[in-house]
Design a protein around this motif. Sequence first.
Motif, short mmCIF file in Angstrom:
data_model
loop_
_atom_site.label_atom_id
_atom_site.label_comp_id
_atom_site.label_asym_id
_atom_site.label_seq_id
_atom_site.Cartn_x
_atom_site.Cartn_y
_atom_site.Cartn_z
N MET A 240 0.85 -1.18 0.00
CA MET A 240 0.00 0.00 0.00
C MET A 240 0.89 1.24 0.00
N ASN A 241 0.63 2.20 -0.86
CA ASN A 241 1.40 3.42 -0.94
C ASN A 241 0.86 4.47 0.01
N ALA A 242 1.75 5.04 0.80
CA ALA A 242 1.37 6.11 1.71
C ALA A 242 1.21 7.40 0.94
N LYS A 243 0.19 8.16 1.29
CA LYS A 243 -0.01 9.47 0.69
C LYS A 243 0.00 10.57 1.73
N VAL A 244 -0.14 10.19 3.00
CA VAL A 244 -0.19 11.17 4.09
C VAL A 244 0.74 10.73 5.20
N VAL A 245 1.56 11.66 5.67
CA VAL A 245 2.44 11.43 6.82
C VAL A 245 2.05 12.41 7.91
N VAL A 246 1.99 11.91 9.14
CA VAL A 246 1.76 12.76 10.30
C VAL A 246 2.92 12.56 11.26
N VAL A 247 3.52 13.65 11.70
CA VAL A 247 4.55 13.60 12.73
C VAL A 247 4.20 14.64 13.78
N GLY A 248 4.51 14.31 15.02
CA GLY A 248 4.21 15.27 16.07
C GLY A 248 4.59 14.76 17.43
N TYR A 249 4.22 15.58 18.42
CA TYR A 249 4.52 15.20 19.79
C TYR A 249 3.52 15.82 20.75
N LEU A 250 3.46 15.21 21.92
CA LEU A 250 2.71 15.73 23.06
C LEU A 250 3.69 15.84 24.22
N ARG A 251 3.58 16.92 24.99
CA ARG A 251 4.45 17.11 26.15
C ARG A 251 3.59 17.12 27.42
N PHE A 252 4.07 16.36 28.41
CA PHE A 252 3.40 16.23 29.70
C PHE A 252 4.39 16.45 30.83
N PRO A 253 3.89 16.69 32.03
CA PRO A 253 4.80 16.64 33.17
C PRO A 253 5.43 15.25 33.21
N GLN A 254 6.71 15.20 33.45
CA GLN A 254 7.44 13.93 33.39
C GLN A 254 6.81 12.88 34.31
N ASP A 255 6.30 13.28 35.45
CA ASP A 255 5.75 12.30 36.39
C ASP A 255 4.43 11.69 35.92
N LEU B 248 -1.60 17.65 29.83
CA LEU B 248 -0.99 18.04 28.56
C LEU B 248 -0.49 19.48 28.64
N MET B 249 0.78 19.66 28.30
CA MET B 249 1.41 20.98 28.34
C MET B 249 1.61 21.58 26.95
N GLU B 250 1.83 20.71 25.98
CA GLU B 250 2.12 21.19 24.63
C GLU B 250 1.72 20.10 23.64
N ARG B 251 1.23 20.52 22.48
CA ARG B 251 0.82 19.60 21.42
C ARG B 251 1.23 20.21 20.10
N GLN B 252 1.91 19.41 19.27
CA GLN B 252 2.24 19.87 17.93
C GLN B 252 2.25 18.69 16.97
N PHE B 253 1.43 18.78 15.93
CA PHE B 253 1.36 17.76 14.88
C PHE B 253 1.36 18.45 13.53
N THR B 254 2.02 17.83 12.57
CA THR B 254 2.04 18.35 11.21
C THR B 254 1.65 17.21 10.27
N VAL B 255 0.80 17.52 9.30
CA VAL B 255 0.35 16.56 8.30
C VAL B 255 0.99 16.95 6.97
N TYR B 256 1.59 15.96 6.31
CA TYR B 256 2.25 16.18 5.03
C TYR B 256 1.57 15.32 3.96
N ASP B 257 1.34 15.92 2.80
CA ASP B 257 0.86 15.21 1.62
C ASP B 257 2.11 14.73 0.88
N ILE B 258 2.29 13.43 0.79
CA ILE B 258 3.48 12.89 0.11
C ILE B 258 3.08 12.08 -1.12
N SER B 259 1.94 12.40 -1.68
CA SER B 259 1.44 11.62 -2.81
C SER B 259 2.40 11.62 -4.00
N GLY B 260 3.23 12.63 -4.14
CA GLY B 260 4.18 12.68 -5.24
C GLY B 260 5.57 12.22 -4.85
N ALA B 261 5.73 11.73 -3.63
CA ALA B 261 7.06 11.33 -3.15
C ALA B 261 7.50 10.03 -3.77
#
Length: 102
Positions: free
Chosen positions: A1-16, A86-99
Amino acid sequence: MNAKVVVVGYLRFPQDQIAHLMIHLRELVEATRRNDGCITYDAAEDPFDQGVIRFSELWPDQESLDRHLKAPHIEPWREAVRQHGLMERQFTVYDISGARPL
């Protein structure tokens, strides 16, 4: 199956709170892999940035990602995220259909 969408990101929490989140994270990842049509769906605590959980996802198309975001197992995860500070949230979605593979 060919991927067309990539998502990368993170969530930040208190370490404990990370240990308390792991059961919820496992449930999210297993349900997503089993039900949502992803190609890959990975999440892990960052060993060099305490309190951060990093995500990387490959989806066959935007529609699959959209269905995932509305799936029944997402709301319990979102509630757990809220409850564990939750202290911080960042996600990015990429269209890689032409990759192409390197």
